[in-house]
Design an enzyme around this catalytic site. Structure first.
Site, PDB file in Angstrom:
ATOM      1  CG  ASP A  29      -0.383  -0.117   2.463  1.00 17.42           C
ATOM      2  OD1 ASP A  29       0.842  -0.605   2.598  1.00 17.42           O
ATOM      3  OD2 ASP A  29      -0.617   0.380   3.369  1.00 17.42           O
ATOM      4  CE  LYS A 142      -1.581   0.591   6.572  1.00 17.21           C
ATOM      5  NZ  LYS A 142      -0.123   0.775   6.153  1.00 17.21           N
ATOM      6  CD  GLU A 185       0.716   0.123  10.340  1.00 20.08           C
ATOM      7  OE1 GLU A 185       1.770   0.193  10.360  1.00 20.08           O
ATOM      8  OE2 GLU A 185      -0.257   0.300   9.183  1.00 20.08           O
ATOM      9  CD  GLU A 187       5.843   2.357  12.260  1.00 20.96           C
ATOM     10  OE1 GLU A 187       6.878   2.059  11.868  1.00 20.96           O
ATOM     11  OE2 GLU A 187       5.054   2.504  11.256  1.00 20.96           O
ATOM     12  CE  LYS A 227       1.519  -3.226   9.083  1.00 21.95           C
ATOM     13  NZ  LYS A 227       1.560  -3.050   7.940  1.00 21.95           N
ATOM     14  CB  SER A 300       1.127  -6.939   8.332  1.00 15.47           C
ATOM     15  OG  SER A 300       0.650  -5.816   7.421  1.00 15.47           O
ATOM     16  CE1 TYR A 358       2.226   2.415   4.711  1.00 19.55           C
ATOM     17  CE2 TYR A 358       3.561   2.984   6.587  1.00 19.55           C
ATOM     18  CZ  TYR A 358       2.676   2.475   6.357  1.00 19.55           C
ATOM     19  OH  TYR A 358       1.935   1.453   6.998  1.00 19.55           O
TER      20      TYR A 358
END
Length: 358
Positions: A29, A142, A185, A187, A227, A300, A358
């Site tokens: 992605d 996501k 997610e 992170e 995630k 993932s 990203y």
């Protein structure tokens, strides 16, 4: 809740499908800008046709790579693309018995009142986008929230945790209301010189905060997956830790924060090299088995799944087969790691990028 109830059986089935043993997720992605940076490394022009050709390379890999991968996360452009012969990527993935996912967040924006922390854009109009993507074939989604670790400045701050937890929960609830399994997610970036213990404490605070708000928003645990980052020392940490240290710290934090109803936990690679990410996942599954972890512990990966394939391809048609061989090699390795049966090394080059976006 009425809309969620209408999709409940489908959501639960798809979340369980994603979390099947021996399978994980391919994160394909990358935004147009991010894939451009990857193409720069191999001197390939960042055009729509080259982006399509590269994704086609991955998705048309010969053999049953779907036995190792249960889902692929796509960027919006890719969701609507076709092979050179005119077959929609969505149909191609379905033939491989792979679920189609979609990246829904619109990237980081500054969080005012903090020391360089961020929150995520993309909630406006999210329900309509989810409905549109569901019609196109997407069955999971996501949303990535980013947290800094810096004990000197108090990061992650409580404001950052609260704000991003709210965004993740709103996203997850809206996804479920539209029949789409949300990947949550949070992170924690590897930037910095913090040690493993500092990362463990920060990760525990973030996950506890996120799950509290997910419950407040009525998100159905068995109809979502997580995630997270692995618990890792900062990129500039002077102290050395083993993969076993990472695995024990990671599983301990997850056991303290993640409800057993969540079917799957899919780790992001976060700048680890391909071999390191696979080896660490293998050790996490060994610890998880000993401790009776209730979830599937899987992968993932984006960079740590595709780096070798990109380098082998280099944009040349005659290298498509070589790129596909590397992709299949990583898929098999990560599948074995999910089962705790990977026997490779933990070496290889780091893929770390400072303040990764990203």
């Amino acid at each position: 809740m009425a809309k969620k109830a209408a999709f409940y059986d489908e959501l639960k089935k798809n979340a369980a499908f994603m979390s099947a043993r021996g399978r994980g997720l391919l994160a394909a992605d990358e935004s147009t800008g991010t894939i451009g940076k990857r193409f720069d490394d191999i001197k390939v022009e960042n055009t729509e046709d080259n982006r399509r050709a590269y994704r086609e390379l991955l998705f048309t890999t010969p053999g049953d790579w779907g036995q190792y991968v249960s889902g692929v996360i796509l960027y919006e452009e890719t969701l609507y693309q076709k092979t050179a012969e005119g077959k929609p990527f969505v149909d191609l993935l379905k033939e491989k018995n792979v679920l189609v996912g979609i990246k829904l967040d619109k990237g980081v924006v500054a969080l005012d009142g903090t020391d360089g922390e961020t929150t995520i854009a993309g909630l406006d109009g999210l329900g309509a986008r989810c409905a549109q993507y569901y019609k196109q074939g997407a069955r999971f989604s996501k949303w990535r929230a980013v947290f800094k670790i810096d004990p000197k400045s108090g990061c992650p701050s409580q404001l950052s945790i609260d704000t991003n937890a709210h965004g993740l929960a709103r996203y997850a609830a809206i996804s479920q209301e539209n029949g789409i399994v949300p990947i949550v997610e949070p992170e924690l970036l590897m930037d910095g010189d913090h040690d493993l213990e500092t990362c463990a404490a920060a990760t525990q605070r973030v996950l506890a905060g996120v799950f509290k708000v997910l419950h407040d928003h009525g998100v159905i645990m068995e109809c979502m997956v997580l995630k997270p980052s692995m618990v890792l020392p900062g990129q500039d940490c002077k102290k050395t830790y083993s993969a076993q240290d990472v695995a024990k710290a990671t599983v301990q934090v997850l056991r303290r924060t993640v409800p057993p109803a969540v079917p799957g936990i899919f780790f992001l690679s976060g700048g680890q090299g391909e071999d390191q990410a696979t080896f660490n996942l293998n050790e996490i599954n060994k610890v998880g088995e000993v401790e009776g972890a209730p979830w599937s512990l899987s992968f993932s990966y984006g960079r740590a799944f595709q780096a070798s394939a990109l380098q082998a391809w280099k944009g040349a048609k005659e290298n498509i087969g070589a790129g596909q061989e590397k992709f299949l090699e990583r898929a098999k390795a990560n599948s074995l790691a999910q089962l705790g049966k990977y026997t490779g090394s933990s070496g290889g080059d780091s893929l770390f990028v400072k303040d990764y976006k990203y």
